[in-house]
Design an enzyme around this catalytic site. Structure first.
Site, mmCIF file in Angstrom:
data_model
loop_
_atom_site.group_PDB
_atom_site.id
_atom_site.type_symbol
_atom_site.label_atom_id
_atom_site.label_comp_id
_atom_site.label_asym_id
_atom_site.label_seq_id
_atom_site.Cartn_x
_atom_site.Cartn_y
_atom_site.Cartn_z
ATOM 1 C CE1 TYR A 188 17.337 13.755 -0.725
ATOM 2 C CE2 TYR A 188 17.049 15.178 -2.624
ATOM 3 C CZ TYR A 188 17.561 14.028 -2.054
ATOM 4 O OH TYR A 188 18.308 13.158 -2.808
HETATM 5 C C1 LIG Z 1 12.299 10.570 -4.604
HETATM 6 C C2 LIG Z 1 12.365 9.046 -4.645
HETATM 7 C C3 LIG Z 1 13.786 8.591 -4.309
HETATM 8 C C4 LIG Z 1 11.382 8.463 -3.597
HETATM 9 O O1 LIG Z 1 11.493 7.047 -3.629
HETATM 10 P P1 LIG Z 1 10.327 6.075 -3.053
HETATM 11 O O2 LIG Z 1 10.944 4.740 -2.870
HETATM 12 O O3 LIG Z 1 9.128 6.146 -3.912
HETATM 13 O O4 LIG Z 1 10.013 6.771 -1.673
HETATM 14 P P2 LIG Z 1 9.420 6.063 -0.354
HETATM 15 O O5 LIG Z 1 8.440 5.016 -0.721
HETATM 16 O O6 LIG Z 1 10.553 5.665 0.512
HETATM 17 O O7 LIG Z 1 8.684 7.281 0.319
HETATM 18 C C5 LIG Z 1 9.131 7.814 1.533
HETATM 19 C C6 LIG Z 1 8.264 8.981 1.867
HETATM 20 O O8 LIG Z 1 8.523 10.047 0.971
HETATM 21 C C7 LIG Z 1 7.326 10.464 0.363
HETATM 22 N N1 LIG Z 1 7.662 10.859 -0.997
HETATM 23 C C8 LIG Z 1 8.067 10.069 -2.002
HETATM 24 N N2 LIG Z 1 8.311 10.818 -3.092
HETATM 25 C C9 LIG Z 1 8.023 12.093 -2.731
HETATM 26 C C10 LIG Z 1 8.046 13.322 -3.399
HETATM 27 N N3 LIG Z 1 8.421 13.403 -4.661
HETATM 28 N N4 LIG Z 1 7.679 14.432 -2.718
HETATM 29 C C11 LIG Z 1 7.303 14.366 -1.430
HETATM 30 N N5 LIG Z 1 7.269 13.233 -0.731
HETATM 31 C C12 LIG Z 1 7.611 12.119 -1.389
HETATM 32 C C13 LIG Z 1 6.408 9.267 0.412
HETATM 33 O O9 LIG Z 1 5.036 9.649 0.351
HETATM 34 C C14 LIG Z 1 6.766 8.685 1.746
HETATM 35 O O10 LIG Z 1 6.140 9.410 2.785
HETATM 36 P P3 LIG Z 1 5.091 8.691 3.778
HETATM 37 O O11 LIG Z 1 5.870 7.583 4.428
HETATM 38 O O12 LIG Z 1 4.719 9.784 4.732
HETATM 39 O O13 LIG Z 1 4.013 8.226 2.895
HETATM 40 C C15 LIG Z 1 11.925 8.491 -6.024
HETATM 41 O O14 LIG Z 1 10.662 9.017 -6.350
HETATM 42 C C16 LIG Z 1 12.888 8.787 -7.167
HETATM 43 O O15 LIG Z 1 13.839 8.049 -7.390
HETATM 44 N N6 LIG Z 1 12.630 9.866 -7.910
HETATM 45 C C17 LIG Z 1 13.436 10.197 -9.079
HETATM 46 C C18 LIG Z 1 14.811 10.671 -8.721
HETATM 47 C C19 LIG Z 1 14.818 11.834 -7.758
HETATM 48 O O16 LIG Z 1 14.019 12.760 -7.860
HETATM 49 N N7 LIG Z 1 15.771 11.794 -6.822
HETATM 50 C C20 LIG Z 1 15.910 12.795 -5.786
HETATM 51 C C21 LIG Z 1 17.002 13.770 -5.949
HETATM 52 S S1 LIG Z 1 18.045 13.804 -7.324
#
Ligand SMILES: CC(C)(COP(=O)(O)OP(=O)(O)OC[C@H]1O[C@@H](n2cnc3c(N)ncnc32)[C@H](O)[C@@H]1OP(=O)(O)O)[C@@H](O)C(=O)NCCC(=O)NCCS
Length: 172
Positions: A145
């Site tokens: 976030y």
């Molecule tokens: C967090 C989450 C939603 C990211 O989903 P994702 O589809 O892998 O993310 P994206 O591919 O859209 O990545 C978007 C950007 O965020 C970054 N990103 C992804 N996970 C990240 C993390 N944990 N920390 C920092 N940046 C992150 C990616 O590197 C990417 O950046 P870039 O374009 O500069 O490379 C996923 O890892 C998830 O579902 N996690 C478990 C649930 C969770 O923690 N939810 C959040 C709050 S409850």
């Protein structure tokens, strides 16, 4: 909303969506989608939105939106100073957001987040909301976030917010 990749879209959760295989790696988020999301929707306490591929009802990601309030004292003082002295400020809660582990790293998390922010900003034109608030489950979620400009509320590093004025600027 349709994803720019032309393949994915976000819809409000309905009976036609298959939630049974969803696996985010965080059991509480999976359990919520599979067993509680529909009930919360029926009771008008949250609206779940799901990410699917076109012509495939299998849920690949989801988020939830609800109305919420934060105490004025929870906002950084430079922002709080510019608001009326009401004890609470209306906001929009992005309560949960998750992408299935098998689909990570393809931009779907960002697409879901942008969809949630856009939806929140449209809604805020008719029902005022000062900011979108998120509840991060852990350090990884917090840094996800923060990458999009969210900053922590006072005294709780796991609750972050992004002002609606900033969000509206993303979609002009
Ligand atoms: C967090 C989450 C939603 C990211 O989903 P994702 O589809 O892998 O993310 P994206 O591919 O859209 O990545 C978007 C950007 O965020 C970054 N990103 C992804 N996970 C990240 C993390 N944990 N920390 C920092 N940046 C992150 C990616 O590197 C990417 O950046 P870039 O374009 O500069 O490379 C996923 O890892 C998830 O579902 N996690 C478990 C649930 C969770 O923690 N939810 C959040 C709050 S409850």
């Amino acid at each position: 909303m349709a994803c720019p990749d032309g393949e994915h879209l976000v819809e409000a959760l309905g009976a036609e969506h298959d939630r049974s295989t969803f696996s985010s790696g965080i059991p509480v988020l999976d359990e919520y989608l599979q067993h509680r999301a529909n009930q919360d929707k029926r009771r008008n306490v949250t609206v779940p939105f799901v990410l699917i591929s076109r012509d495939n009802p299998q849920v690949l990601g989801y988020y939830t939106l609800s109305a919420c309030a934060v105490r004025l004292a929870e906002l950084p003082s430079d922002l709080a100073r510019r608001l009326p002295r009401y004890p609470v400020v209306p906001t929009t809660l992005l309560g949960r957001l998750a992408v299935d582990q098998r689909c990570r790293g393809q931009g779907l998390g960002e697409f879901l987040l942008m969809d949630a922010l856009f939806r929140s900003s449209v809604h805020a034109q008719e029902v005022a909301s000062y900011a979108v608030v998120v509840s991060a489950k852990n350090e990884a979620a917090r840094s996800f976030y923060q990458k999009y400009g969210f900053q922590a509320l006072i005294d709780d590093e796991n609750r972050l917010f992004l002002p609606m004025s900033t969000i509206s600027g993303l979609f002009v």
